[in-house]
Design an enzyme around this catalytic site. Structure first.
Site, PDB file in Angstrom:
ATOM      1  N   CYS A  85      -5.093   0.976  10.093  1.00 23.96           N
ATOM      2  CA  CYS A  85      -4.625   0.163   8.968  1.00 23.96           C
ATOM      3  C   CYS A  85      -5.672   0.021   7.869  1.00 23.96           C
ATOM      4  O   CYS A  85      -5.343  -0.008   6.680  1.00 23.96           O
ATOM      5  CB  CYS A  85      -4.151  -1.197   9.447  1.00 23.96           C
ATOM      6  SG  CYS A  85      -5.349  -2.147  10.411  1.00 23.96           S
TER       7      CYS A  85
ATOM      8  N   ASP B 287       1.594  -4.229   3.424  1.00 24.64           N
ATOM      9  CA  ASP B 287       1.164  -4.108   4.811  1.00 24.64           C
ATOM     10  C   ASP B 287       1.302  -2.658   5.269  1.00 24.64           C
ATOM     11  O   ASP B 287       2.396  -2.096   5.234  1.00 24.64           O
ATOM     12  CB  ASP B 287       2.019  -5.028   5.682  1.00 24.64           C
ATOM     13  CG  ASP B 287       1.495  -5.168   7.104  1.00 24.64           C
ATOM     14  OD1 ASP B 287       0.967  -4.179   7.642  1.00 24.64           O
ATOM     15  OD2 ASP B 287       1.631  -6.263   7.670  1.00 24.64           O
TER      16      ASP B 287
ATOM     17  N   HIS C 118       1.242  -1.368   8.214  1.00 25.93           N
ATOM     18  CA  HIS C 118       1.652  -1.182   9.608  1.00 25.93           C
ATOM     19  C   HIS C 118       3.080  -0.645   9.746  1.00 25.93           C
ATOM     20  O   HIS C 118       3.560  -0.439  10.860  1.00 25.93           O
ATOM     21  CB  HIS C 118       1.498  -2.496  10.375  1.00 25.93           C
ATOM     22  CG  HIS C 118       0.076  -2.960  10.462  1.00 25.93           C
ATOM     23  ND1 HIS C 118      -0.523  -3.700   9.470  1.00 25.93           N
ATOM     24  CD2 HIS C 118      -0.873  -2.763  11.407  1.00 25.93           C
ATOM     25  CE1 HIS C 118      -1.774  -3.959   9.812  1.00 25.93           C
ATOM     26  NE2 HIS C 118      -2.020  -3.401  10.976  1.00 25.93           N
TER      27      HIS C 118
END
Length: 265
Positions: free
Chosen positions: A57, A187, A189
């Site tokens: 990440c 984000d 992810h």
């Protein structure tokens, strides 16, 4: 860790989503929000078919930040760095031994800053929060808003207990109750699956519904986690790059601002 995560490095199979003001306009904007006005690409888990779930990440957030700098002509590169490029840069900068190359070693905000500094000669600031509850206060929120408005680059967020990297693209401050403020989070992810729409408005709606690209409460910063917020600058001159708000607008005792390779501010 030092395990090799792939036997061969693949090029990207799909192009990342271009996140620009038109995409941000598709989101429900809170009143009084400040967002970056620069474009960037959304890098996320397995976008290049490298299985980086669980450790990549920080790399993906850094790739998104570099894409913003590239699209704004702030760095002289033709394409954004691969994961191996980032690892190579950190090895050359002396941050890691050569055994990092091809490994699943994760990186955080400090390593991302060193990569920008060494590879692209760009300085940066780190906002260190001893606890996420410091982000609930108006002074730290003012610092975030100042960077997004005056510099306009995404802020990379990484933590200790909350160790999932993501980018801050905006902030909406509640002047009456700072704990009711919110931040716009990108984000990394997210993992693309067959069936996810290629239609931009539909895809953005999906990302928003799943909180991959969405406004989230400032209290999503955990009180039990420390955080580093990487604020990339657009020049080597720290004083020119980011105006410092008047002392009355924030309490410097609530957080520290340090720059790798520069004097502490």
């Amino acid at each position: 860790d030092g395990c090799s995560y792939i036997s061969g490095w693949k090029q990207r199979d799909t192009m990342p989503l271009l996140v620009d003001v038109r995409v941000l306009d598709l989101l429900s904007q809170p009143p009084g929000s400040v967002t970056i006005q620069r474009s960037l690409l959304y890098y996320h888990y397995r976008i290049d078919e490298i299985n980086d779930k669980g450790w990549g990440c920080g790399y993906r957030t850094l790739q998104s930040i570099v894409s913003c700098l590239r699209l704004a002509s702030m760095v002289d590169i033709l394409d954004d760095p691969s994961l191996l490029d980032i690892q190579q840069g950190l090895v050359e900068a002396g941050e890691y031994p050569e055994s990092m190359l091809g490994s699943t070693t994760w990186i955080g905000a400090n390593e991302a800053g060193r990569y920008l500094q060494y590879t692209h000669k760009l300085e940066y600031r780190i906002i260190d929060l001893v606890s996420g509850c410091q982000a609930w206060a108006a002074d730290v929120q003012g610092r975030i808003a100042c960077h997004l408005k005056e510099v306009g680059t995404p802020i990379m967020c990484g933590g200790t207990t909350d160790n999932m990297s993501r980018a801050i693209l905006g902030i909406a401050q509640d002047s009456l109750d700072p704990k009711q403020s919110s931040v716009l989070i990108l984000d990394p992810h997210y993992i693309h699956v067959n069936g996810d729409s290629n239609d931009v408005p539909t895809f953005v709606a999906h990302l928003q519904a799943e909180n991959w690209l969405s406004w989230q409460p400032i209290t999503s910063f955990f009180a039990g986690s420390a955080y580093n917020l990487l604020c990339p600058l657009l020049t080597q001159d720290l004083e020119v790059a980011t105006p410092i708000p008047p002392a009355s607008t924030f309490d410097t005792s609530a957080f520290e601002i340090v720059a790798q390779g520069t004097e502490s501010l």
